[in-house]
Design an enzyme around this catalytic site. Sequence first.
Site, short mmCIF file in Angstrom:
data_model
loop_
_atom_site.label_atom_id
_atom_site.label_comp_id
_atom_site.label_asym_id
_atom_site.label_seq_id
_atom_site.Cartn_x
_atom_site.Cartn_y
_atom_site.Cartn_z
N SER A 108 -22.66 -28.22 -3.60
CA SER A 108 -21.86 -29.42 -3.84
C SER A 108 -20.46 -29.07 -4.32
CB SER A 108 -22.60 -30.34 -4.83
OG SER A 108 -21.98 -31.60 -4.90
N ASP A 236 -27.96 -36.59 3.43
CA ASP A 236 -27.23 -36.42 2.17
C ASP A 236 -26.40 -37.67 1.87
OD1 ASP A 236 -25.53 -35.59 0.06
OD2 ASP A 236 -25.64 -33.51 0.74
N HIS A 265 -29.14 -34.49 -0.84
CA HIS A 265 -28.24 -33.59 -1.55
C HIS A 265 -29.03 -32.53 -2.32
CE1 HIS A 265 -24.11 -32.78 -2.52
NE2 HIS A 265 -24.29 -32.88 -3.83
#
Length: 285
Positions: A108, A236, A265
Amino acid sequence: MYQATFHYQGVATMPFYDAADGTRLAYEDYGTGEPIVFVASWSLASDMWEYQVPFFVEEGYRCVLLDRRGHGGSDRPGTGYDFDTLADDIAGLIEYLDLRDVTIVGHSTGGAEVARYLARHGEDRVARVAFVSAMLPFVMRTEDNPEGLPIELSEAAVKQFRIDRPKWFADRAQGFYATHLGNDVSPALVEQGVRRCLETAPMAGIELWRATARTDHREGLRRITVPALVVHGAADQSALIDLTGRRTAKLIPGCVYKEYPTAGHGLFATQIDQFNGDLLEFVKG
């Protein structure tokens, strides 16, 4: 820079080193062999990698994990949440431990930090890089980035953090793991994830959120020459795949791209075997 280990009631805590601005940054260091440096997601610290570290240590690798400033066991300074400083923090740890032939893995926002590290410090110490569910290449909508999201959406989230941050995380927890697609995640694990996010300094979370939205990594990605792996979940909800993963893969020359159809995610916790296997294959290759 220096390292220290604290003891509290006979229990050793994490070692740390001093960043260039004097901020004390905590890290963890396990195993021996070729080093893998793990950089955590926005609002998460080193503990998020608990499903990867034992696996890679048992495979004969050295796993080094950094708690970025404002997160985990590190200091909570009022500044330094821009990507240049965060990249320098990663560089400081790699140089402090004199790591070479490193595989760097970023999830991320951690992936964006890794991208800025490569752009700012080069590839001399890096053997390969993995971008996992990464907030890349550029999230904010601008004239030359029409695919991006309006900055107003980012600031609306900041407003919600300031009103009820626990609710914001709780409302998105199931989507983080894409449980609606059958990913087997216990309520306890979901609750743990929210709790870990709430342990991050609130101001650090806000400043890093804003920096993530506003920082353009496109040119740096084009200049990557070491082997690169891009892993992203098609479901995601935090880093929409058309905005992030697929665009990132197109920018990095010759990268390996892995797309998980049912992953959200939090694929590091929902597709553990698949992700660990793909990452191991990439590191060995």
